[in-house]
Motif scaffolding. Structure first.
Motif, short mmCIF file in Angstrom:
data_model
loop_
_atom_site.label_atom_id
_atom_site.label_comp_id
_atom_site.label_asym_id
_atom_site.label_seq_id
_atom_site.Cartn_x
_atom_site.Cartn_y
_atom_site.Cartn_z
N LEU A 105 -5.13 -4.19 6.34
CA LEU A 105 -5.42 -3.15 5.29
C LEU A 105 -4.48 -1.69 5.73
O LEU A 105 -4.59 -0.89 4.90
CB LEU A 105 -6.92 -2.76 5.34
N ASP A 106 -4.01 -1.91 6.89
CA ASP A 106 -3.12 -0.91 7.04
C ASP A 106 -1.86 -0.88 6.33
O ASP A 106 -1.14 0.38 6.32
CB ASP A 106 -2.72 -0.78 8.64
N TYR A 107 -1.44 -2.03 5.78
CA TYR A 107 -0.29 -2.10 5.16
C TYR A 107 -0.22 -2.80 3.64
O TYR A 107 0.24 -2.66 2.70
CB TYR A 107 0.86 -2.79 5.74
N CYS A 108 -1.10 -3.91 3.74
CA CYS A 108 -1.30 -5.06 2.80
C CYS A 108 -2.30 -4.65 1.57
O CYS A 108 -3.42 -4.19 1.74
CB CYS A 108 -1.71 -6.32 3.35
N SER A 109 -1.64 -4.83 0.41
CA SER A 109 -2.43 -4.64 -0.87
C SER A 109 -3.71 -5.52 -0.93
O SER A 109 -4.54 -5.21 -1.81
CB SER A 109 -1.65 -4.34 -2.07
N LEU A 110 -3.53 -6.72 -0.35
CA LEU A 110 -4.58 -7.76 -0.50
C LEU A 110 -5.72 -7.60 0.34
O LEU A 110 -6.79 -8.32 0.25
CB LEU A 110 -4.00 -9.20 -0.46
N ALA A 111 -5.62 -6.77 1.64
CA ALA A 111 -6.50 -7.00 2.59
C ALA A 111 -7.74 -6.29 2.12
O ALA A 111 -7.56 -5.52 1.52
CB ALA A 111 -5.77 -6.16 4.03
N LEU A 122 0.89 -1.07 0.00
CA LEU A 122 0.18 0.01 -0.08
C LEU A 122 0.81 1.13 -0.02
O LEU A 122 0.71 2.06 -0.83
CB LEU A 122 -0.95 0.09 1.32
N ARG A 131 -8.94 -3.92 8.23
CA ARG A 131 -7.69 -3.94 9.14
C ARG A 131 -7.73 -4.74 10.13
O ARG A 131 -8.81 -5.17 10.68
CB ARG A 131 -7.76 -2.23 9.69
#
Lengths: 98, 544
Positions: free
Chosen positions: B413-419, B49, B422
């Motif tokens: 979702l704070d970091y991962c593009s797949l999420a 992200l 959060r």
């Protein structure tokens, strides 16, 4: 409105198309309308952006706000590390995301 | 622990220079992203992200002090001062610049670390029991076998273009701390009546969109034939795998669709052929590797007494310290789950503190756990107080091993593009809700695991209480699951019912836990009570 975003090829930083160039700040982004894909293709070819994507946003008094939470987190930074976001001194920045 | 010989070092050094040239060509426009992506993934480099993310392999979770200091150096020099230990005993950095990656990999190579096999369709970093070589309940250290597998599979042409990723986990203990049955292949080192070592071989496990618990396909594979047997497994999978459908490419799907009996029959047939080819590494090579894992020179005659006059220290000892096979020694678990913090995150300064402690007190060795904590595997009981004081000063003396606040959570979702949602904020809110240590101790072992998407990096299928974040029309929503386990009593958690918003799922977790408290028999864990009474009382409390 449609925004064009992606990551800086060299640094990976999240960037937004301003109409002439790229900015780290979503507030600088412009509505690319129907031209998004053409701009993305040209900019990717020029190696200024990696993974360009067109996203939906709404215009607010404070500037464009992406409609999806994932894009708002991209625009600001991780909600769990306010110190690492683009607005570390703004205590209300997180509420813009959620 | 294992040290590279000149072949290992030459391989890793050459890979660094190869990738340096690939990065140069990408930045120069000589490669498109489509061309570059599979190359960067082979070196553990993702685009997430906020930036590039670099994942570094920590083979079977074992690190030296020098390696941890190097990880601190990477965090401080190239990232934002911290790293994130993952649920597969790796570490990843979330703010990496592409143009600096070759220098990072060159620095890492000086301490025998790399990002190979941390991404892509490869045999991923091989994980193992974090107490290996230290615990009294294993028959032998399984890590030499993990290292042997790592060496024979790395860059092996047959395993370079697999249908999908492939994960091994090893243990040599009856109690499973490595979640072996949640892996494509799980291996438990056992000894038969004749005193010969071999492996129980489990195959076809995995989480993700379609969870399966691995099935026992061979109760005893002679240790010297291990490579032949896993090669046969991989060959059967490679032959039949659905390369046309990304959701059906993992081996667990093949085992499920063929059936365990037919899958095993084909593996045995393939094994009978491969075993005649002489492809197993010679015993001398295993012995060479095993010599690196010889037990450290434990002192004898040490006292087993621990001074418990400091009550805070006593709380820490009783929860975080595990028995060691050597008299006078202990295994010290370091929590990376501070209340309200981010599980698995560690600052560069904290890494350096723990590296110093490992060097001074633990024969220069430490471990990373799949539950995102660290371990000092070999410490004198007489040194525990000094270790605790140093950890306390570094903010690393939390008391919560295997308790309700020792939560596994993916970056979400704070970091991962797949999420899709959060994970970390949910973990933080649950931890804050149950922060009281007396309450935690009263609840006993209770493993909560949170994933921000169906890929299940947070192991929600294996949680006593699992939480899965989903995207419901652009809004984060959380499904609650109960009854999973990643231990020797492996089970898959079941969904309770409709999902919740972030605060709602925290409330639901508390209702489930209070239901357990009301229904438990003496000595029962949450999981035991759930298995005895079933889902209904919990559903009634949560939704009634």
């Amino acid at each position: 409105m449609k925004l064009l975003t992606g990551n800086n090829l060299r640094t990976g930083a999240v960037i937004w198309w301003t109409g002439r160039d790229w900015s780290l700040h979503v507030e600088d982004a412009v509505d690319v309308g129907e031209h998004g894909e053409a701009i993305a293709q040209a900019e990717e070819g020029a190696r200024r952006v990696n993974g360009p994507a067109l996203i939906d946003a709404e215009m607010t008094p404070n500037g464009p706000r992406p409609l999806h939470i994932k894009d708002r987190i991209r625009a600001l930074g991780p909600t769990v590390r306010p110190d690492l976001t683009l607005k570390p001194a703004d205590p209300n920045a997180g509420s813009w995301v959620i | 622990m294992y040290r590279y010989d000149h072949y290992d070092q030459a391989i890793v050094d050459a890979r660094v220079e190869e990738f340096r040239d690939q990065v140069r060509r990408r930045i120069a426009g000589e490669m498109t992203e489509d061309q570059f992506k599979p190359l960067r993934l082979k070196n553990g480099l993702y685009l997430q992200l906020h930036a590039y993310m670099l994942r570094i392999a920590i083979p079977y979770g074992t690190l030296s002090s020098a390696q941890l200091r190097m990880l601190a150096h990477v965090a401080r020099t190239y990232d934002r001062g911290y790293g994130h230990f993952t649920t597969r005993q790796n570490i990843q950095y979330h703010w990496i610049k592409l143009e600096q990656v070759p220098d990072i990999l060159a620095d890492l190579a000086t301490v025998q670390l790399h990002g190979i096999q941390t991404s892509g369709e490869s045999i991923r970093n091989i994980s193992a029991d974090q107490y290996a070589g230290a615990t009294a309940d294993e028959i032998a250290d399984p890590r030499p076998w993990a290292e042997l597998l790592r060496q024979v599979t790395t860059f092996h042409p047959e395993f370079s273009y697999l249908p999908r990723k492939f994960k091994f986990a090893l243990t040599a203990a009856p109690g499973d701390r490595a979640a072996i049955r949640w892996h494509d292949v799980g291996l438990r080192l056992v000894r038969n009546d004749a005193g010969e070592d071999g492996f129980e071989v489990y195959a076809g496990g995995g989480m993700g969109r379609t969870p399966f618990v691995a099935a026992l396909v061979r109760p005893f594979c002679p240790a010297d034939r291990l490579f032949s047997y896993v090669q046969a497994i991989l060959r059967v999978w490679n032959r039949h795998a659905r390369r046309d459908n990304i959701h059906k490419q993992r081996m667990k799907i093949l085992v499920h669709e063929l059936g365990v009996e037919e899958f095993t029959r084909q593996v045995e047939e393939e094994y009978a052929h491969i075993a005649t080819l002489g492809t197993d590494p010679p015993r001398a090579e295993f012995d060479r590797i095993a010599a690196f894992f010889a037990p450290p020179p434990f002192e004898t005659g040490l006292s087993d007494e621990i001074d418990r006059s400091d009550p805070d220290f006593t709380l820490w000892v009783d929860r975080q310290v595990a028995p060691h096979k050597a008299s006078g020694y202990a295994i010290a678990n370091i929590s990376l789950k501070p209340i309200g913090g981010i599980g698995g995150d560690m600052s560069a300064e904290q890494m350096e503190t723990v590296a110093d402690l490992a060097e001074r007190y633990s024969f220069d060795e430490l471990r990373v756990t799949h539950a995102q904590n660290l371990v000092l595997p070999h410490v004198r009981k007489g040194d525990l107080y000094a270790i605790w004081q140093a950890l306390d000063a570094a903010g690393l003396a939390d008391v919560n091993l295997d308790l309700v606040t020792d939560i596994i959570a993916c970056p979400g979702l704070d970091y991962c593009s797949l999420a899709n949602a959060r994970s970390i904020p949910v973990a933080q809110k649950i931890a804050q809700r149950f922060a009281d240590l007396d309450r935690q101790q009263d609840l006993g072992e209770l493993k909560i695991k949170i994933s921000g998407c169906i890929n299940a990096c947070g192991h929600h299928h294996a949680g006593h209480i699992g939480i899965l974040g989903v995207d419901r029309k652009g809004v984060e929503n959380y499904q609650l699951l109960l009854g999973g386990s990643g231990a020797e009593d492996t089970t898959t958690a079941k969904i309770t019912g409709p999902g919740f918003d972030e605060d709602g799922v925290v409330d639901a977790v508390e209702k489930a836990i209070e239901t357990y408290r009301a229904l438990r028999d003496p000595g029962e864990r949450f999981l035991d009570t759930y298995r005895r009474v079933g889902m209904e009382p919990f559903k009634e409390a949560i939704y009634g």
